[in-house]
Write an enzyme that holds these catalytic residues in place. Structure first.
Site, PDB file in Angstrom:
ATOM      1  N   TYR A 143      12.922  10.224   8.338  1.00  0.00           N
ATOM      2  CA  TYR A 143      11.583  10.212   7.738  1.00  0.00           C
ATOM      3  C   TYR A 143      10.854  11.530   7.998  1.00  0.00           C
ATOM      4  CZ  TYR A 143       6.851   8.469   6.691  1.00  0.00           C
ATOM      5  OH  TYR A 143       5.590   8.285   6.178  1.00  0.00           O
ATOM      6  N   GLU A 145      11.865  14.544   9.264  1.00  0.00           N
ATOM      7  CA  GLU A 145      12.516  15.746   8.714  1.00  0.00           C
ATOM      8  C   GLU A 145      12.544  15.666   7.187  1.00  0.00           C
ATOM      9  OE1 GLU A 145      12.882  18.303  10.363  1.00  0.00           O
ATOM     10  OE2 GLU A 145      13.814  18.007  12.312  1.00  0.00           O
ATOM     11  N   LYS A 147      10.285  14.382   5.281  1.00  0.00           N
ATOM     12  CA  LYS A 147       8.959  14.799   4.782  1.00  0.00           C
ATOM     13  C   LYS A 147       8.747  16.300   4.981  1.00  0.00           C
ATOM     14  CE  LYS A 147       6.921  10.878   3.467  1.00  0.00           C
ATOM     15  NZ  LYS A 147       6.329  10.646   2.136  1.00  0.00           N
ATOM     16  N   ARG A 184       4.569  -2.278  10.811  1.00  0.00           N
ATOM     17  CA  ARG A 184       3.626  -1.324  11.399  1.00  0.00           C
ATOM     18  C   ARG A 184       2.639  -2.080  12.291  1.00  0.00           C
ATOM     19  NH1 ARG A 184       2.417   2.464   6.176  1.00  0.00           N
ATOM     20  NH2 ARG A 184       2.966   0.578   5.043  1.00  0.00           N
ATOM     21  N   PHE A 189       0.167  -6.948  14.489  1.00  0.00           N
ATOM     22  CA  PHE A 189      -0.777  -7.626  15.397  1.00  0.00           C
ATOM     23  C   PHE A 189      -1.597  -8.681  14.654  1.00  0.00           C
ATOM     24  CE2 PHE A 189      -1.164  -3.857  18.651  1.00  0.00           C
ATOM     25  CZ  PHE A 189       0.116  -4.138  19.108  1.00  0.00           C
ATOM     26  N   ASP A 269       9.015   7.642  20.063  1.00  0.00           N
ATOM     27  CA  ASP A 269       7.694   7.155  19.641  1.00  0.00           C
ATOM     28  C   ASP A 269       6.623   8.167  20.115  1.00  0.00           C
ATOM     29  OD1 ASP A 269       6.761   4.022  18.931  1.00  0.00           O
ATOM     30  OD2 ASP A 269       5.212   5.287  19.806  1.00  0.00           O
TER      31      ASP A 269
HETATM   32  P1  NAD Z   1       4.786   1.436   1.164  1.00  0.00           P
HETATM   33  O1  NAD Z   1       6.106   1.194   1.782  1.00  0.00           O
HETATM   34  O2  NAD Z   1       3.852   0.267   1.006  1.00  0.00           O
HETATM   35  O3  NAD Z   1       4.940   2.097  -0.267  1.00  0.00           O
HETATM   36  C1  NAD Z   1       6.017   2.903  -0.654  1.00  0.00           C
HETATM   37  C2  NAD Z   1       6.372   2.559  -2.090  1.00  0.00           C
HETATM   38  O4  NAD Z   1       7.439   3.423  -2.514  1.00  0.00           O
HETATM   39  C3  NAD Z   1       6.871   1.123  -2.254  1.00  0.00           C
HETATM   40  O5  NAD Z   1       6.250   0.536  -3.365  1.00  0.00           O
HETATM   41  C4  NAD Z   1       8.384   1.295  -2.459  1.00  0.00           C
HETATM   42  O6  NAD Z   1       8.956   0.225  -3.180  1.00  0.00           O
HETATM   43  C5  NAD Z   1       8.437   2.638  -3.177  1.00  0.00           C
HETATM   44  N1  NAD Z   1       9.719   3.338  -3.029  1.00  0.00           N
HETATM   45  C6  NAD Z   1      10.410   3.585  -1.874  1.00  0.00           C
HETATM   46  N2  NAD Z   1      11.531   4.265  -2.141  1.00  0.00           N
HETATM   47  C7  NAD Z   1      11.565   4.478  -3.489  1.00  0.00           C
HETATM   48  C8  NAD Z   1      12.486   5.100  -4.372  1.00  0.00           C
HETATM   49  N3  NAD Z   1      13.621   5.662  -3.913  1.00  0.00           N
HETATM   50  N4  NAD Z   1      12.202   5.102  -5.700  1.00  0.00           N
HETATM   51  C9  NAD Z   1      11.086   4.525  -6.168  1.00  0.00           C
HETATM   52  N5  NAD Z   1      10.169   3.908  -5.378  1.00  0.00           N
HETATM   53  C10 NAD Z   1      10.418   3.885  -4.055  1.00  0.00           C
HETATM   54  O7  NAD Z   1       4.097   2.578   2.030  1.00  0.00           O
HETATM   55  P2  NAD Z   1       2.628   3.205   1.963  1.00  0.00           P
HETATM   56  O8  NAD Z   1       1.966   2.962   3.269  1.00  0.00           O
HETATM   57  O9  NAD Z   1       1.939   2.795   0.715  1.00  0.00           O
HETATM   58  O10 NAD Z   1       2.997   4.755   1.911  1.00  0.00           O
HETATM   59  C11 NAD Z   1       2.963   5.490   0.706  1.00  0.00           C
HETATM   60  C12 NAD Z   1       3.276   6.955   0.985  1.00  0.00           C
HETATM   61  O11 NAD Z   1       2.344   7.481   1.935  1.00  0.00           O
HETATM   62  C13 NAD Z   1       4.669   7.192   1.566  1.00  0.00           C
HETATM   63  O12 NAD Z   1       5.199   8.379   1.007  1.00  0.00           O
HETATM   64  C14 NAD Z   1       4.404   7.395   3.040  1.00  0.00           C
HETATM   65  O13 NAD Z   1       5.371   8.219   3.633  1.00  0.00           O
HETATM   66  C15 NAD Z   1       3.039   8.058   3.025  1.00  0.00           C
HETATM   67  N6  NAD Z   1       2.326   7.826   4.299  1.00  0.00           N
HETATM   68  C16 NAD Z   1       1.714   6.623   4.567  1.00  0.00           C
HETATM   69  C17 NAD Z   1       1.070   6.428   5.782  1.00  0.00           C
HETATM   70  C18 NAD Z   1       0.354   5.141   6.120  1.00  0.00           C
HETATM   71  O14 NAD Z   1      -0.186   5.038   7.221  1.00  0.00           O
HETATM   72  N7  NAD Z   1       0.255   4.152   5.256  1.00  0.00           N
HETATM   73  C19 NAD Z   1       1.059   7.457   6.729  1.00  0.00           C
HETATM   74  C20 NAD Z   1       1.703   8.647   6.433  1.00  0.00           C
HETATM   75  C21 NAD Z   1       2.329   8.825   5.203  1.00  0.00           C
HETATM   76  N1  UDP Z   2       3.788  -0.743  17.916  1.00  0.00           N
HETATM   77  C1  UDP Z   2       3.597  -1.781  18.829  1.00  0.00           C
HETATM   78  N2  UDP Z   2       3.858  -3.055  18.418  1.00  0.00           N
HETATM   79  C2  UDP Z   2       4.268  -3.364  17.161  1.00  0.00           C
HETATM   80  C3  UDP Z   2       4.453  -2.300  16.225  1.00  0.00           C
HETATM   81  C4  UDP Z   2       4.204  -1.002  16.649  1.00  0.00           C
HETATM   82  O1  UDP Z   2       3.217  -1.553  19.983  1.00  0.00           O
HETATM   83  O2  UDP Z   2       4.475  -4.559  16.872  1.00  0.00           O
HETATM   84  C5  UDP Z   2       3.479   0.625  18.361  1.00  0.00           C
HETATM   85  C6  UDP Z   2       4.551   1.652  18.041  1.00  0.00           C
HETATM   86  O3  UDP Z   2       5.506   1.709  19.094  1.00  0.00           O
HETATM   87  C7  UDP Z   2       3.721   2.926  17.952  1.00  0.00           C
HETATM   88  C8  UDP Z   2       2.375   2.447  17.375  1.00  0.00           C
HETATM   89  O4  UDP Z   2       2.336   1.047  17.642  1.00  0.00           O
HETATM   90  O5  UDP Z   2       3.496   3.462  19.237  1.00  0.00           O
HETATM   91  C9  UDP Z   2       2.227   2.706  15.895  1.00  0.00           C
HETATM   92  O6  UDP Z   2       3.374   2.194  15.251  1.00  0.00           O
HETATM   93  P1  UDP Z   2       3.540   2.154  13.664  1.00  0.00           P
HETATM   94  O7  UDP Z   2       4.914   1.685  13.400  1.00  0.00           O
HETATM   95  O8  UDP Z   2       2.394   1.401  13.059  1.00  0.00           O
HETATM   96  O9  UDP Z   2       3.321   3.665  13.200  1.00  0.00           O
HETATM   97  P2  UDP Z   2       3.896   5.082  13.704  1.00  0.00           P
HETATM   98  O10 UDP Z   2       4.629   4.915  15.002  1.00  0.00           O
HETATM   99  O11 UDP Z   2       4.778   5.518  12.601  1.00  0.00           O
HETATM  100  O12 UDP Z   2       2.675   5.872  13.882  1.00  0.00           O
END
Ligand code: NAD
Ligand code: UDP
Length: 312
Positions: A143, A145, A147, A184, A189, A269
Site C-alpha cells: 500500500y 510503496e 502510493k 479500520r 470500535f 504499525d
Molecule cells: P474504500 O475501500 O471504501 O474505497 C475504495 C474503493 O475502490 C472501493 O469502492 C473499491 O471497490 C474500489 N476499488 C479497489 N480496487 C479497485 C480496482 N482495482 N478497480 C476498481 N475499483 C477498485 O476506501 P476509502 O476509505 O474510500 O479510500 C478511498 C481512497 O482514499 C483510497 O485510494 C485510499 O487509499 C485513500 N485514502 C483513504 C484514507 C481514509 O482514511 N479513508 C486515508 C488515506 C488514503
Molecule cells: N487498531 C486497533 N484496533 C483495531 C483496529 C486498529 O488498535 O481494531 C489500531 C491499529 O493498530 C493502528 C490504529 O488503530 O495503530 C489505526 O489503524 P487503522 O487500521 O484504522 O489505520 P492505519 O493504521 O492505516 O492508520
C-alpha cells in the site's frame, strides 16, 4: 463538467459523488466493488446525470471526461493486505491507466494519496516536505510503496506529458458508510461496542492517529481540485489521540460496560501520526470544522441504523 470518480462506490468516493451531483455535474462512477457497494450510490442510479461502470482499473478503459478523481484502492490494512500483489497492481498499473486516460482526453487528474507515504514517521507533525520512513519489504509496503509510486507516476506524467495533476495526502478519515467489517479502527470500535463485544486495542494503545470527518475531507478535495496548486497537500484533522483514548471515548459514548482488550500490535504499525496542514490553510483557506465527538455521534448513528436494522 463530466467527472470520473474511480472507487466511487467506496466510503470516500460515494461522499464525494454526493457533493459533485449536488453541484450539478455529470458523474461517472467506476468501481470493481472490491470494498465498495452499490448501496452507497443507490440514490443516484436512476439519475440521468449519473453513470455506473463496473470495471477494474488494472485494465485500460476509454472514456471522455473533464476531471478524474482517482480514489480506487482498498484503504483498510485488512483489505489491502488480503491480496497484496493486487494492491500494488491497482496502485501502479491502475494509476498508470488512469493517468493515460487523463493524458489522452486532457482531463485534470486528482490522486488520492495517503499519510502512509510518510511510513512510521520520525518527524512530527508531518509536513509535505518530509520524505518518510517506509519499510519497502514489510506487510504495509504493497500500500504505502504503491502510493509512493502512484505519486511518482503523477509527477512524471505532469513533467513529461503536461498532465494537469492534483495530489492529496489523506490522513485517517472516518464517517458514515465505512464497512462494518472494514477493519479500520473507528469502524471496528463502533461496531464492537454496538454488538457488546470487547473493543480490540492493538499493542498498548499508546500509538496515535488524527481523525478527520468525511465532510471536511471532501470539502478539501473539491477545493484542491479547483485551485491552481498541484500539491502534494496534506488533508486531515490535526486533533491527535492515542488509540486507547479513542477506545475509551467510543466505549463511553456507546456502551460504558463494554470491555477493552489488548491484542498484538501489527508489524510496522506507525507509532504517531499528525498532519501539518499549514499548506492547506494557506493555499485553500481550508481547515476541519467537525470535532471528533460530533463526527463520532454521526458515525455511530449510521452504524446503529445498519447493525440494529440487520437484526430485525
Ligand atoms: P474504500 O475501500 O471504501 O474505497 C475504495 C474503493 O475502490 C472501493 O469502492 C473499491 O471497490 C474500489 N476499488 C479497489 N480496487 C479497485 C480496482 N482495482 N478497480 C476498481 N475499483 C477498485 O476506501 P476509502 O476509505 O474510500 O479510500 C478511498 C481512497 O482514499 C483510497 O485510494 C485510499 O487509499 C485513500 N485514502 C483513504 C484514507 C481514509 O482514511 N479513508 C486515508 C488515506 C488514503
Ligand atoms: N487498531 C486497533 N484496533 C483495531 C483496529 C486498529 O488498535 O481494531 C489500531 C491499529 O493498530 C493502528 C490504529 O488503530 O495503530 C489505526 O489503524 P487503522 O487500521 O484504522 O489505520 P492505519 O493504521 O492505516 O492508520
Amino acid at each position: 463538467m463530466r467527472i470520473l470518480v474511480t472507487g466511487g462506490a467506496g466510503f470516500l468516493g460515494s461522499h464525494l459523488i454526493d457533493r459533485l451531483m449536488a453541484q450539478g455535474h455529470e458523474v461517472v462512477c467506476l468501481d470493481n466493488f472490491y470494498t465498495g457497494t452499490k448501496r452507497n450510490i443507490l440514490k443516484w442510479l436512476d439519475n440521468p446525470y449519473f453513470e455506473l461502470i463496473r470495471h477494474d482499473i488494472t485494465e485500460p478503459i476509454r472514456l471522455e471526461v473533464d476531471q478524474i478523481y482517482h480514489l480506487a484502492c482498498p484503504a483498510s490494512p485488512v483489505h489491502y493486505q488480503y491480496n497484496p500483489v493486487k494492491t500494488i497492481k491497482t496502485n501502479v498499473i491502475g494509476t498508470m491507466n488512469m493517468l493515460g486516460l487523463a493524458k489522452r482526453v486532457k482531463a485534470r487528474f486528482f490522486l488520492a494519496s495517503t499519510s502512509e507515504v510518510y511510513g512510521d514517521p520520525d518527524v512530527h507533525p508531518q509536513t509535505e516536505d518530509y520524505r518518510g520512513n517506509v519499510n519497502c519489504i514489510g506487510i504495509r509496503s504493497c500500500y504505502d510503496e504503491g502510493k509512493r509510486v502512484a505519486e511518482t507516476l503523477s509527477f512524471d506524467y505532469h513533467r513529461q506529458n503536461g498532465v494537469d495533476i492534483r495530489v492529496v495526502r489523506i490522513f485517517n478519515t472516518y464517517g458514515p458508510r465505512m464497512l462494518e467489517n472494514d477493519g479500520r479502527v473507528v469502524s471496528n470500535f463502533i461496531a464492537q461496542a454496538l454488538r457488546n463485544e470487547p473493543l480490540t486495542v492493538y499493542g498498548d494503545g499508546s500509538q496515535t492517529r488524527s481523525f478527520c470527518y468525511v465532510s471536511d475531507l471532501v470539502e478539501g478535495f473539491i477545493r484542491l481540485m479547483n485551485c491552481d496548486e498541484i500539491g502534494p497537500m496534506n488533508l486531515g484533522n490535526p486533533g491527535e489521540y492515542t488509540i486507547l483514548e479513542l477506545a475509551q471515548k467510543i466505549q463511553h459514548m456507546i456502551n460504558p460496560g463494554a470491555e477493552i482488550i489488548f491484542k498484538p500490535l501489527p508489524q510496522d504499525d506507525p507509532k504517531q501520526r499528525q498532519p501539518d496542514i499549514t499548506r492547506a490553510k494557506n493555499w485553500l483557506g481550508w481547515e476541519p470544522t467537525v470535532q471528533l465527538n460530533q463526527g463520532l455521534e454521526l458515525t455511530i448513528k449510521d452504524f446503529r441504523d445498519r447493525i440494529e436494522g440487520n437484526k430485525q
